[in-house]
Design a protein around this motif. Structure first.
Motif, mmCIF file in Angstrom:
data_model
loop_
_atom_site.group_PDB
_atom_site.id
_atom_site.type_symbol
_atom_site.label_atom_id
_atom_site.label_comp_id
_atom_site.label_asym_id
_atom_site.label_seq_id
_atom_site.Cartn_x
_atom_site.Cartn_y
_atom_site.Cartn_z
ATOM 1 N N UNK A 1 -71.307 25.016 -68.528
ATOM 2 C CA UNK A 1 -70.052 25.589 -68.056
ATOM 3 C C UNK A 1 -70.102 25.912 -66.572
ATOM 4 N N UNK A 2 -71.295 26.115 -66.043
ATOM 5 C CA UNK A 2 -71.460 26.456 -64.628
ATOM 6 C C UNK A 2 -71.157 25.264 -63.721
ATOM 7 N N UNK A 3 -71.181 24.049 -64.273
ATOM 8 C CA UNK A 3 -70.889 22.808 -63.557
ATOM 9 C C UNK A 3 -71.938 22.398 -62.528
ATOM 10 N N UNK A 4 -73.172 22.875 -62.693
ATOM 11 C CA UNK A 4 -74.235 22.399 -61.817
ATOM 12 C C UNK A 4 -74.460 20.912 -62.074
ATOM 13 N N UNK A 5 -74.726 20.177 -61.053
ATOM 14 C CA UNK A 5 -75.050 18.770 -61.187
ATOM 15 C C UNK A 5 -76.554 18.569 -61.035
ATOM 16 N N UNK A 6 -77.115 17.658 -61.839
ATOM 17 C CA UNK A 6 -78.545 17.369 -61.786
ATOM 18 C C UNK A 6 -78.710 15.867 -61.958
ATOM 19 N N UNK A 7 -79.601 15.261 -61.181
ATOM 20 C CA UNK A 7 -79.808 13.816 -61.329
ATOM 21 C C UNK A 7 -80.429 13.519 -62.695
ATOM 22 N N UNK A 8 -80.192 12.331 -63.190
ATOM 23 C CA UNK A 8 -80.630 11.929 -64.523
ATOM 24 C C UNK A 8 -82.130 12.110 -64.720
ATOM 25 N N UNK A 9 -82.927 11.643 -63.776
ATOM 26 C CA UNK A 9 -84.380 11.714 -63.920
ATOM 27 C C UNK A 9 -84.875 13.161 -63.920
ATOM 28 N N UNK A 10 -84.293 13.985 -63.056
ATOM 29 C CA UNK A 10 -84.676 15.412 -63.015
ATOM 30 C C UNK A 10 -84.306 16.099 -64.320
ATOM 31 N N UNK A 11 -83.126 15.796 -64.830
ATOM 32 C CA UNK A 11 -82.665 16.395 -66.081
ATOM 33 C C UNK A 11 -83.558 15.975 -67.240
ATOM 34 N N UNK A 12 -83.885 14.688 -67.316
ATOM 35 C CA UNK A 12 -84.763 14.205 -68.379
ATOM 36 C C UNK A 12 -86.121 14.908 -68.325
ATOM 37 N N UNK A 13 -86.677 15.014 -67.134
ATOM 38 C CA UNK A 13 -87.973 15.666 -66.979
ATOM 39 C C UNK A 13 -87.924 17.139 -67.347
ATOM 40 N N UNK A 14 -86.863 17.820 -66.949
ATOM 41 C CA UNK A 14 -86.712 19.235 -67.266
ATOM 42 C C UNK A 14 -86.561 19.449 -68.760
ATOM 43 N N UNK A 15 -85.725 18.637 -69.409
ATOM 44 C CA UNK A 15 -85.522 18.772 -70.853
ATOM 45 C C UNK A 15 -86.816 18.507 -71.609
ATOM 46 N N UNK A 16 -87.554 17.488 -71.187
ATOM 47 C CA UNK A 16 -88.829 17.161 -71.818
ATOM 48 C C UNK A 16 -89.813 18.333 -71.668
ATOM 49 N N UNK A 17 -89.870 18.915 -70.464
ATOM 50 C CA UNK A 17 -90.751 20.055 -70.213
ATOM 51 C C UNK A 17 -90.371 21.243 -71.111
ATOM 52 N N UNK A 18 -89.087 21.539 -71.196
ATOM 53 C CA UNK A 18 -88.616 22.661 -72.028
ATOM 54 C C UNK A 18 -89.031 22.446 -73.475
#
Length: 93
Positions: A5-22
């Motif tokens: 809802x905050x509408x932050x944008x994140x590049x695909x590779x960064x998002x994938x890496x962050x989700x995997x880490x979480x």
């Protein structure tokens, strides 16, 4: 991709890496990476990564369905435990 809802944008590779880490490290509840960088307050529900958001990322081929299901189960379980703990604390159980 917009994260929540905050509408932050994140590049695909960064998002994938962050989700995997979480997921790999059990860092739940999972928040928007942009909100985490801004040091959000704990339990800010508007910054949670939601099931609807995970579905959107599947549709846009950021993550696959299997990953989304595993992630959502962990997120949902943690949020339910937090809500129960709050209920117990507030009701003096």
């Amino acid at each position: 991709s917009d994260v929540s809802k905050c509408q932050h944008g994140v590049c695909k590779e960064c998002l994938q890496g962050t989700l995997r880490y979480i997921l790999d490290n059990g860092k739940f509840p999972a928040y928007c990476p942009g909100c985490m960088a801004e040091d959000i307050k704990d339990n800010d529900i508007d910054s949670y990564i939601t099931g609807a958001l995970l579905r959107s990322w599947v549709t846009h081929e950021v993550i696959d369905v299997k990953f989304a299901v595993r992630f959502h189960r962990q997120q949902d379980r943690f949020i339910q435990e937090m809500q129960f703990d709050d209920l117990v604390k507030n009701e003096g159980m």
